[in-house]
Design a protein around this motif. Structure first.
Motif, PDB file in Angstrom:
ATOM      1  N   ALA A 114      16.489 -35.704  13.038  1.00 30.22           N
ATOM      2  CA  ALA A 114      16.708 -36.087  11.782  1.00 30.22           C
ATOM      3  C   ALA A 114      16.405 -37.621  11.509  1.00 30.22           C
ATOM      4  O   ALA A 114      16.466 -38.182  10.528  1.00 30.22           O
ATOM      5  N   GLY A 115      16.094 -38.236  12.590  1.00 29.91           N
ATOM      6  CA  GLY A 115      15.577 -39.488  12.661  1.00 29.91           C
ATOM      7  C   GLY A 115      16.696 -40.510  12.448  1.00 29.91           C
ATOM      8  O   GLY A 115      16.379 -41.677  12.300  1.00 29.91           O
ATOM      9  N   GLU A 116      17.951 -40.265  12.932  1.00 32.84           N
ATOM     10  CA  GLU A 116      19.226 -41.231  13.100  1.00 32.84           C
ATOM     11  C   GLU A 116      19.082 -42.098  14.244  1.00 32.84           C
ATOM     12  O   GLU A 116      19.972 -43.030  14.292  1.00 32.84           O
ATOM     13  N   HIS A 117      18.369 -41.866  15.040  1.00 35.84           N
ATOM     14  CA  HIS A 117      18.415 -42.613  16.437  1.00 35.84           C
ATOM     15  C   HIS A 117      16.828 -42.903  16.794  1.00 35.84           C
ATOM     16  O   HIS A 117      16.504 -42.617  17.831  1.00 35.84           O
ATOM     17  N   PRO A 118      16.202 -43.820  15.833  1.00 38.97           N
ATOM     18  CA  PRO A 118      14.729 -44.137  15.989  1.00 38.97           C
ATOM     19  C   PRO A 118      14.816 -45.180  17.330  1.00 38.97           C
ATOM     20  O   PRO A 118      15.703 -46.056  17.471  1.00 38.97           O
ATOM     21  N   VAL A 119      13.619 -45.231  17.954  1.00 33.92           N
ATOM     22  CA  VAL A 119      13.603 -46.380  18.864  1.00 33.92           C
ATOM     23  C   VAL A 119      12.846 -47.742  17.967  1.00 33.92           C
ATOM     24  O   VAL A 119      11.747 -47.641  17.557  1.00 33.92           O
TER      25      VAL A 119
END
Length: 253
Positions: free
Chosen positions: A149-154
């Motif tokens: 879901a994109g909650e831990h982007p780099v």
């Protein structure tokens, strides 16, 4: 990150319960199962280890344990870029049981894990920033959902110019640690949870496992030599006064 794993388990149920109550298994019993996992190989005794330090053994080494209701193997040869292609003799060994594979390699930021229930592949994921998503089979587990879901982007690395966006919505090793905790009950890096298993208390028997006549070793050495020939010269960087990184000639060192 320096996390590396090469884990394969066969369990009657939740292997976390077996690991939490683990006692030292018999070496002869464990060796017999290692021979089944590696038919046709020469199996010899080697030094023992624990699950904390033995998740990614050196070449030709296998760590294994027989637990109450489960068997656990640490062996780099059991890790596959496409986990769904687990050899048939290993799938047969897990008939009527749960098979769990987990592999991580921090050098290439690769993660691969898979779960079979009574011979049926439930989930398989394999991905890295360079190779992309090599395999994505089955419904993601709940622990995966925040990552997709994109909650831990780099985030970009400070000081580096012209960085392309990270090619995946999360770092594979971050999800890899979550998968390791969810599937095996412990982590290698990061802050342990109070409920995590003490992996250092899980004893593993060590075995040197080799192909007769050195076939596997010779092939590996040839592959290493070929890789060295195809590698370009090393690229070196230095931080400038403004905090940004710039490339320098190796001769300047």
């Amino acid at each position: 990150m320096g996390a590396k794993t090469a884990l394969l388990a066969f369990a009657d149920g939740d292997i976390r319960l077996a690991l939490r109550g683990a006692t030292r298994s018999g070496r002869a019993e464990t060796e017999a199962l290692v021979r089944q996992v590696h038919p046709g190989y020469v199996v010899e005794p080697a030094d023992d280890n624990t699950l904390l330090d033995g998740t990614y053994p050196p070449d030709d080494l296998t760590y294994a344990a027989v637990l109450a209701g489960a068997e656990l193997y640490c062996d780099r040869r059991l890790m596959l870029d496409r986990p769904s292609e687990l050899p048939e003799h290993l799938r047969r060994a897990g008939t009527g049981r749960r098979i769990i594979m987990h592999g991580m390699h921090s050098v290439v930021d690769w993660l691969g894990f898979a779960v079979w229930e009574d011979g049926v592949l439930i989930r398989s994921l394999s991905l890295s920033p360079d190779g992309g998503i090599q395999e994505n089979i089955g419904k993601p587990y709940d622990f995966e959902l925040p990552y997709w879901a994109g909650e831990h982007p780099v985030e970009p690395v400070p000081g580096w110019h012209n960085q392309d966006p990270y090619p995946l919505p999360f770092h594979p090793l971050d999800l890899g640690e979550e998968a390791l905790r969810a599937l095996f009950g412990f982590v290698i890096e990061g802050t342990p949870s109070p409920d995590d298993i003490d992996a250092d208390s899980v004893h593993l028997h060590g075995f040197r496992v080799t192909k007769p006549f050195g076939e596997e070793q010779a092939a590996r050495e040839a592959a290493y030599a070929e890789a060295l020939q195809t590698m370009g010269p090393p690229r070196m960087y230095r931080m400038g006064p403004d905090g940004t990184m710039y490339e320098v000639s190796p001769d300047s060192y």
